[in-house]
Design an enzyme around this catalytic site. Structure first.
Site, PDB file in Angstrom:
ATOM      1  N   GLU A   1       1.592  20.234  36.301  1.00 44.74           N
ATOM      2  CA  GLU A   1       2.302  19.334  35.389  1.00 44.74           C
ATOM      3  C   GLU A   1       3.039  18.205  36.113  1.00 44.74           C
ATOM      4  O   GLU A   1       3.291  17.153  35.539  1.00 44.74           O
ATOM      5  CB  GLU A   1       3.276  20.108  34.496  1.00 44.74           C
TER       6      GLU A   1
ATOM      7  N   GLN B   1       2.121  30.787  30.376  1.00 49.29           N
ATOM      8  CA  GLN B   1       2.057  31.229  31.765  1.00 49.29           C
ATOM      9  C   GLN B   1       3.267  32.026  32.227  1.00 49.29           C
ATOM     10  O   GLN B   1       3.207  32.711  33.242  1.00 49.29           O
ATOM     11  CB  GLN B   1       1.927  30.017  32.698  1.00 49.29           C
TER      12      GLN B   1
ATOM     13  N   ARG C   1       6.236  21.693  38.409  1.00 45.77           N
ATOM     14  CA  ARG C   1       6.827  20.351  38.388  1.00 45.77           C
ATOM     15  C   ARG C   1       6.905  19.751  39.784  1.00 45.77           C
ATOM     16  O   ARG C   1       6.642  18.587  39.997  1.00 45.77           O
ATOM     17  CB  ARG C   1       8.248  20.406  37.811  1.00 45.77           C
TER      18      ARG C   1
ATOM     19  N   THR D   1      11.088  33.023  41.236  1.00 49.08           N
ATOM     20  CA  THR D   1      10.561  31.741  40.796  1.00 49.08           C
ATOM     21  C   THR D   1       9.081  31.896  40.535  1.00 49.08           C
ATOM     22  O   THR D   1       8.335  32.370  41.395  1.00 49.08           O
ATOM     23  CB  THR D   1      10.777  30.606  41.801  1.00 49.08           C
ATOM     24  N   ILE D   2       8.693  31.500  39.369  1.00 50.84           N
ATOM     25  CA  ILE D   2       7.283  31.569  39.010  1.00 50.84           C
ATOM     26  C   ILE D   2       6.467  30.615  39.864  1.00 50.84           C
ATOM     27  O   ILE D   2       5.259  30.782  40.025  1.00 50.84           O
ATOM     28  CB  ILE D   2       7.138  31.244  37.497  1.00 50.84           C
ATOM     29  N   ASP D   3       7.122  29.636  40.458  1.00 53.31           N
ATOM     30  CA  ASP D   3       6.424  28.586  41.207  1.00 53.31           C
ATOM     31  C   ASP D   3       6.111  28.971  42.645  1.00 53.31           C
ATOM     32  O   ASP D   3       5.404  28.249  43.326  1.00 53.31           O
ATOM     33  CB  ASP D   3       7.263  27.298  41.187  1.00 53.31           C
TER      34      ASP D   3
END
Lengths: 329, 329, 329, 329
Positions: C222, C261, C172, C126-128
Site C-alpha cells: 500500500e 490481512q 505503508r 507488528t504485522i509488518d
C-alpha cells in the site's frame, strides 16, 4: 459416438470437474471419443481443438479455470460463423456438442439447436447463481465461501477497533453472493443490485451498530447503487466507504475481493454439483435429448429446455432479502 | 411470548447459527424472550437454564459446538421425566419449545407434542444428512469439505509414491459423507454401509489403478463392512488397509479423520442453512405450528410433521452409488 | 508477584496467544496474579482493568484480536499521564508490567522504564515484520498466508483470461508482506515502499508476460509509490491498475485485501512464536530484567533492550529485493 | 553450464518450489540449461531424465509432491551404481548436480562428492525438521499447519462432550511436529519420541483436565512410546486411546492424520523457504561450492558442508519440551 465439448464465458470454479466427469463417463460407460474445442465457440468456428481423453482429464478435478480455455466469441456475429461451425462439426464427425457456459454461451447453443439443428446439450455455469432453471449453479458456493472467510476475518478488527468495514463482492446484476456471504458472515448490512439503497438508512444502521459497542461490517455487491442516483464511479465499495466516512465521521476501510472470488479450487459442494452435471449431460447425449440442459432441483439433476438458460434472470427475491433484514443494523 | 431452546445429540457445526437466528429474529421482530436449556432434554427436566438474549448470541455464528451444551438424555426413560418437563415449562411460563437435534432429540419432541401436548417446534440436525424429510442438513457440508480437503492432500502422495491410501470418514449407518467426499475428492473407491463390499473387487480396483501408474485412494465410511461377514474390530479403515496389504502386497496407509469432521467453524453453506432454519422455526412458533419441524426442499424452507424426523433413514440410493461407480478403479 | 498486562497499537493475530501464555505460565509455574489493562496505555492511565486469570484466557489461543482491547493512547501527551500511571500501578501493587505492542507502545514502555523506573518488559508486535531486533514478529506469517492464498486464486484467472491482476497488500513503510506473499504466490511483479517503481518498467514486465501467453499478477504494498512522484490518491492498487490499463490497453483488475490481512485466527507459526514470546516475557519478569523485550534469533527467544523496538525500521534489504527480481516479468 | 537436478526420499511440500527457483534463476540469470533426473538417484544411475526448462516449471510452485518423482534408490548398494552415475553425468555433460532430499539422499551426495569428486550441491528436505544444520526445513510448517487445524476442530467436541481426544501426528524419531502443533493447537498433552511417556502421568493429566470441566486433547507423535516398554503395535494413537479408556473409564477417540500431513499445497512460509533454498543452490553452483548444502540461519541462507546433513539428528531439546509442559494437564 464422437462428442465435442466447449466452455464459454467467465471463469468459474468447477468447469474442469464437469469436463472430467463427461469424459470419464463417456469413455468408460459408452466407449465414446471426445474433442475439446479451445476457447468456447471460437474453437468450434475455427476448428481449434484439444485432445480430450481420460489422460487429459487426470488431476483436473480440484483445479480452478478450464483446461479448454474460454472466450465470449459469438458465432452469430461472425461472418459465416454458423456455417463454419457446421463444417467443423461435420469434418470432425461430431455427433453431439456439450456446451458448458452461462447465458451467452448457452443462448448460442439454444439458437444453434433451434435454428440450425446442431445437436447441443447444455451445462449451466454462472458464479452469480442467477439462473432461474436450476436451484444452484457450481462456482457460487466457492465464491460465497471465499467472501465469508474474508468477512470472518474482518470481525476481529470490528471487535477491536471502531472502524466501519466495507466488503465489495461480485454481483453486477444480482446479489446472491452478497446475500449468502452476508448471512453466513454475520454482516450488519447487505446491499444488493436488486434494491437501490438509501444512504441515510445505511448510515443509521452504522450508527446504531456503534451504539451496540461493535463496529459494523457492510457487504455490498459490485452492482448495488444508491437510491438517489448519485453517480458511482469505480468500486462501489470504495464509494460507499467514502460516503459513510463523510456523513458519520467514522473512519471506514474497504476490502475489494475482485477476481479472488472466481479463482482457485472449487468447494466440495461445487465439485459434487459440477461432477453430477457432467454425468447427466452424458446421459442426455446418450438419450439424444438435444436442445436440453441439465439443472438441479432439490438433490436431483433434471433436464430442462436449453432456452431456460436465457429465459429469466433469477433475481434475489424481496422476501428473502427482507428475511435477512433482521440482522441489519 | 416466551420460548425455550435446546440442542441435543452429537456435535454438528451450525448449531450456534440456529440458536443465534432464533434469538435475533424472535427478539427483534417479535419482542419475545428466550430461555436456553442446558444439555438438551436434561436441562428441561432439571430446569437447568442459560440466559439467552441478543448479547448471549453475539459472535457465535462462526463457532462450532453449541453454547447450550448437549446430551442424549431421554425424559421418557427418566422417572417422572415427562411430568417434570411439564412443571419446568409451566414454572418458566414457556409458550413454546424449539428443539434442535437429530432422530433422538426430535423423536422425543414428537412424542411430547403428540402424547402430552407440549408445544414443540423442531430443527433437524445430523451431520450424516440421513433425514428423508429434508434435502440437506447443516453440518454435512462442513464434514464433506474437511474430508475432501484430506483426500486432496493425499493425491500428492498417491502421485509420487506407490502406496494404497485409505481414508476413513464418518457414517455408521449411511454413506453420504463418503459418497460426497469421495466424488469431490476424486477417490478411486468409495465404500458405504448401505452396500457390503467385496474385498476381491476392491483389490481388483486397487490393482487396475496401479496399472494406470497412479496409486489408489479409497474412501470408506466407518460403518462399511465386507460382504463375507469377516469381523471388523476397531477402525474399518485400518482393517481394510491391512487386508489390502496382505492380499496385494502393496503398502497401504490409513488416515482416520474421526471427530475432526464434526468440529470447527461451519462452512458458509451450513451457516446459511442453519440460519434459515432458525428464522423459519421462529415463524413456525409465531404461527402456532407445534408438532412441526423445518426442512429444506430445493431452496425453500418448508414445514413437515415432527414425526418425519424419525420416519425413515435416508440411505444412499443404489442409483446414486452406481452413478459414482464410473470413477472407481 | 502481581503483574499487569496490556496490548497496544493495531490488530495483529497472535496477541491473545501471548496473553494466554503469560497467564498460564505465571499462574502455574510461579503462582503470580495478573491484571489486564483495557485498551493499552489508556487502561493504565485510567485504571481501567480486566480480570486476568486462567479462566479468562481459556479458548483465546486461536482467536484474532485481543481480549484486552487496544488503543494508541500515549501517556506522555496526556496531562499528568505518567503520574497517573505511577499511581495506578501503586494502587494495584503491580510489580511489573508486560507491554505487548509495536513501535509506539514499546517506545512508551522504554521511556517509562528509562525515565521513571517503571518495571516494564516488552513483547514486540507488528504485522509488518519491520523490527530490526527480531528475526520475525507474530502476525506477519498469517498476513502473508492470506495474501498468498489470494494470489493463488488469481492465477486461475490469469491463466484463463488475458487480464492484468493487481493485488494491494499491507505495508505503508516496508514491503515485507508484499515481498513474501509475492514470492510465495508466484507474482510477476512485486512493488515495495523501499524502492520507488518505474511505471515504464512495470508496463514492460506486463507486456513481456503477455508474450509468454499468460496474464501478469502484480503485488503492490500500500505504501509503494511511482518514481516520477505522480500523486497517488486512495488505493495505490487501483491507481496502478488504471495506469497500466491506460498505457498498455490491457484490461486490469484490482483486489484490495485491506483489514482481512490482520484479522482472523493466527497461523500455527504465529501461535508458536506468540506463545513462546509470552513464556519468555514471564521469565524476564521473574529475572527482574526490566527494560528488556523478547525477540527471536534463529529459533531461540532472547532478550534485547526495549529501546531496540524503536531503534531502526527493518526495511526490505535491496539484496533481498533483487534476489526476488529473477521472477519479475 | 549444464546442471542436473534430482529429488529423493519421502514427499514434502515445497520440493517443486525449489525446482522452479533453481530453473528460473539458472536460466534467466546465467543462461544455464538443466536436466531433471527421474525418481532421485535411480534416474541418475539409469539415465532416466525429464526435460527441465522454464516451461516445465510453470505453475508448479503451489503444488505438493515433486514433478521429478522420487525414490530411495542408493547407488552405493547397486552393482556398478557409482560408475554408472559417472557415465551418465559425462554423457549428459553435466557440470553440477543439485540434490534435494533428506538424510539418505544428501548422504549419498556427500559420499559421491567426497569419494568420487561428483560436483554436488545439496538442498535439505525433511518434513520432520530434524536437521541440526538448519533452523527450519520446508514442509514442516505445512505439516504443523495441517495438524494444528485438526486440533482446532477437536476443541469444539472437547468443549461439548466429555471425551478424550487423541491425535496422532508424524514423527518417527523426533517430536517437532507434535511439539509445534500441540503448542499451536492448545493441546493438553504432547508426547514425543525423545522422551518415553508414563501412562500413569498421562492418565493423571486426563483426569485433572476433566476436573476443569473440559475434555483433554492429546497430541502424540507416531514414534512416541510408553516408558514401561509395553509393546505398541500399529498406531500409537489408537493404542493410547485404548489404554486411557481402560484406565480411566472415559471414552476416547482417535484421529490419525497420516499422509495428509505431507501432501497438498505448501504453506507460504514453506514456499518462501524452498524458493530461497533454490535460489541459493544456484549461487553455490555458480561459485563452484561443491560439497555444500544450503541452510537457514535466522533469516539468512548460508552454506554448510554436505556432511552436516547426516551429522546429527536434531532431537527436541528437553528444555523446549519442558517449556511446553506448562500447558499440560
Amino acid at each position: 459416438m464422437h462428442v465435442g465439448v466447449l466452455t464459454g464465458g467467465g471463469d468459474c470454479p468447477g468447469l474442469n470437474a464437469v469436463i472430467r466427469a463427461v469424459v470419464r463417463k463417456g469413455v468408460q460407460e459408452h466407449g465414446w471419443s471426445f474433442t475439446g474445442f479451445r476457447d468456447g465457440w471460437r474453437g468450434v468456428v475455427e476448428g481449434d481443438t484439444v485432445p480430450l481423453d481420460v489422460r487429459a482429464v487426470r488431476g483436473i478435478l480440484p483445479r480452478g479455470g478450464t483446461v479448454l480455455g474460454s472466450s465470449r466469441t459469438d458465432p452469430f456475429v461472425l461472418p459465416d460463423g454458423v456455417r463454419r461451425i457446421g463444417e467443423q462439426l461435420a469434418k470432425l464427425r461430431t455427433d453431439a456438442l456439450i456446451a458448458i457456459g452461462g447465458r451467452g454461451t448457452l443462448g448460442i447453443a439454444a439458437r444453434l439447436h433451434a435454428e440450425h439443428g446442431v445437436p447441443c446439450v447444455g451445462v449451466p455455469k454462472t458464479i452469480d447463481n442467477d439462473l432461474s432453471a436450476t436451484d444452484w449453479t457450481f462456482g457460487f458456493d466457492t465464491a460465497v465461501g471465499i467472501a465469508t472467510e474474508a468477512i470472518d476475518r474482518l470481525h476481529t478488527t470490528a471487535d477491536s477497533h471502531r472502524r466501519v468495514l466495507v466488503v465489495e463482492v461480485m454481483g453486477r446484476h444480482t446479489g446472491w453472493i452478497a446475500l449468502h456471504a452476508g448471512l453466513a458472515g454475520g454482516a450488519n448490512v447487505i446491499l444488493v443490485p436488486e434494491q437501490r439503497f438509501d444512504l441515510d438508512q445505511v448510515c443509521a444502521w452504522v450508527a446504531s451498530r456503534f451504539e451496540a459497542t461493535y463496529a459494523p461490517i457492510l457487504v455490498v455487491a459490485e452492482g448495488a447503487r444508491p437510491r438517489d442516483g448519485a453517480p458511482v464511479q469505480g468500486s462501489v465499495g470504495v464509494w460507499l466507504a467514502d460516503a459513510i466516512e463523510r456523513r458519520t465521521g467514522k473512519e471506514a476501510r474497504t476490502t475489494v475481493l475482485g477476481h479472488v472470488q472466481r479463482g482457485g479450487s472449487p468447494s466440495a459442494f461445487d465439485r459434487w454439483l459440477a461432477t453430477r452435471f457432467g454425468l447427466h449431460a452424458v446421459d442426455a447425449v446418450r438419450d439424444g435429448a438435444h436442445g436440453t440442459m441439465v439443472a438441479l432441483r432439490g438433490t436431483r439433476v433434471v433436464r430442462v429446455p436449453l432456452s431456460a438458460a436465457t429465459d429469466r434472470l433469477k433475481a434475489v427475491d424481496p422476501a428473502l432479502y427482507a428475511e435477512a433484514g433482521v440482522f441489519f443494523g
